[in-house]
Design a protein around this motif. Structure first.
Motif, PDB file in Angstrom:
ATOM      1  N   ALA A  36       1.088  -1.304   0.028  1.00  0.00           N
ATOM      2  CA  ALA A  36      -0.125   0.189   0.004  1.00  0.00           C
ATOM      3  C   ALA A  36       0.936   1.297   0.029  1.00  0.00           C
ATOM      4  O   ALA A  36       0.760   2.393  -0.987  1.00  0.00           O
ATOM      5  N   LEU A  37       1.941   1.596   0.840  1.00  0.00           N
ATOM      6  CA  LEU A  37       2.160   2.610   1.411  1.00  0.00           C
ATOM      7  C   LEU A  37       3.518   2.567  -0.628  1.00  0.00           C
ATOM      8  O   LEU A  37       3.908   3.647  -1.106  1.00  0.00           O
ATOM      9  N   HIS A  39       2.274   1.818  -3.257  1.00  0.00           N
ATOM     10  CA  HIS A  39       1.231   2.314  -4.559  1.00  0.00           C
ATOM     11  C   HIS A  39       1.413   3.760  -4.974  1.00  0.00           C
ATOM     12  O   HIS A  39       1.287   4.525  -5.184  1.00  0.00           O
ATOM     13  N   THR A  40       1.072   3.625  -3.067  1.00  0.00           N
ATOM     14  CA  THR A  40       1.156   4.962  -2.599  1.00  0.00           C
ATOM     15  C   THR A  40       1.991   6.386  -3.135  1.00  0.00           C
ATOM     16  O   THR A  40       1.803   7.318  -3.968  1.00  0.00           O
ATOM     17  N   THR A  44       1.734   9.150  -6.007  1.00  0.00           N
ATOM     18  CA  THR A  44       2.267  10.964  -6.162  1.00  0.00           C
ATOM     19  C   THR A  44       3.845  10.732  -6.827  1.00  0.00           C
ATOM     20  O   THR A  44       3.413  12.083  -7.802  1.00  0.00           O
ATOM     21  N   ALA A 153       2.740  11.636   1.291  1.00  0.00           N
ATOM     22  CA  ALA A 153       2.335  10.824   1.121  1.00  0.00           C
ATOM     23  C   ALA A 153       2.614   9.367   2.189  1.00  0.00           C
ATOM     24  O   ALA A 153       2.267   8.331   2.190  1.00  0.00           O
ATOM     25  N   GLY A 157       0.283   7.163   3.817  1.00  0.00           N
ATOM     26  CA  GLY A 157       0.382   5.494   3.038  1.00  0.00           C
ATOM     27  C   GLY A 157       0.472   4.880   3.820  1.00  0.00           C
ATOM     28  O   GLY A 157       0.541   3.779   3.950  1.00  0.00           O
TER      29      GLY A 157
END
Length: 350
Positions: A36-37, A39-40, A44, A153, A157
């Motif tokens: 998830a991080l 992807h964030t 960004t 971000a 994230g």
């Protein structure tokens, strides 16, 4: 591990790639949180690539005729990303400390004691300033819309329960991987192209071929590892659980069974990429770098901007790297003179 077939099994087989990514270590509680991080961060940076290209035009135009490299590579990337890394409303002290970190050994471990001392003096101050700003941003509340910068971000994230110091560690990890990896990829690219091109003449290869071949010939990340999940026999050797199997991208990129004349820097080989061997400057398999395409694009744009309408020559360079936690070029000077008073857009990709 020098055998390409075995090395690729280690990097691709789910048996050796279960659990957490070693890139993040234990900073995040689960693989899903790591993904998830990632992807964030990717989502960004990707929309800001046009800003990066616009900043390149100004930054390259202001470079001195002769610049000291490889330090100029990360410094150039940092300048073009400065407002994305930390928004202009961030505390001035924090922005200043982050800018100083580019040349203070935070991006790559210094091979000298003096350099490591500089890093140890700066890092606690930078970490403390980051942690204070993270606490301030969280108390104020981060806008749920588009993050203003990389720090927003990272905060957004991470799982909500992630402590401020852990968020700071994650931010620094990602900052180093972006500015350091791209900056030194650019440094290797201009060095190797300069050593193998005709001094003062335009390089005979597209920027994309140069960047790809530089990452093959001298990968910045020279070693990656995977733990054995249980007792296993691998390559005819019995290994206890937890044994780290180390894979060297450098060795795979120089496997004579899989590459034609791997000892030579030959950007033209990328005219037919399907004829090339295993290529993993960003790893491969389940834990391949999620930002690989973005990093490749940024490095290519930067090399293209440096070469655009300019004569380049390298002085004092050598292809043998300085190896610490990564493989960086030895110091060299890049001389750059524009061929005409009015250059075409520096962001044009060759």
């Amino acid at each position: 591990m020098g055998d390409s077939d075995l090395a690729l099994v280690v990097l691709r087989d789910p048996e050796f790639n279960a659990g957490l990514s070693t890139f993040y270590g234990d900073l995040l509680p689960s693989r899903s949180a790591q993904i998830a991080l990632g992807h964030t961060i990717r989502n960004t940076i990707r929309p800001r690539l046009p800003d990066y290209r616009r900043n390149l035009a100004e930054a390259v135009a202001e470079l001195p005729t002769s610049a000291r490299w490889p330090e100029a590579g990360p410094a150039l990337v940092y300048r073009c990303l400065a407002d994305l890394l930390l928004h202009s409303t961030s505390p001035p002290e924090l922005r200043l400390l982050l800018a100083r970190s580019v040349g203070a050994g935070l991006l790559i471990r210094s091979p000298t004691i003096r350099g490591r001392v500089r890093t140890e003096l700066l890092r606690p101050r930078l970490f403390a300033a980051l942690t204070r700003d993270i606490a301030r941003r969280r108390a104020r509340g981060v806008d749920p819309g588009e993050p203003r910068d990389l720090l927003d971000a990272v905060i957004g994230g991470c799982p909500e329960e992630t402590r401020d110091p852990v968020v700071a560690e994650l931010y620094l990890l990602l900052y180093r991987s972006i500015v350091g990896n791209v900056g030194y990829a650019v440094a290797w690219s201009v060095l190797l192209a300069g050593l193998h091109g005709v001094p003062g003449e335009p390089w005979p290869w597209p920027a994309e071929w140069i960047v790809r071949e530089a990452a093959r010939h001298r990968p910045f990340v020279w070693m990656v590892g995977r733990p054995t999940p249980h007792a296993v026999e691998f390559g005819g050797v019995a290994l206890p659980p937890g044994t780290i199997l180390s894979v060297s991208p450098y060795l795979l990129h120089h496997d004579e069974r899989r590459w034609s004349r791997p000892d030579l820097f030959r950007p033209e080989r990328w005219a037919e990429p399907q004829a090339c061997g295993p290529y993993l400057p960003f790893s491969t398999g389940p834990f391949v770098c999620g930002g690989a395409v973005i990093a490749q694009t940024m490095a290519t744009d930067t090399v293209a901007a440096l070469a655009d309408d300019a004569r380049l020559s390298v002085v004092g360079g050598a292809a043998r790297p300085v190896v610490t936690n990564a493989a960086a070029p030895r110091p060299f000077t890049l001389s750059r003179t524009t061929k005409s008073p009015t250059s075409s857009p520096a962001s044009k990709r060759r």
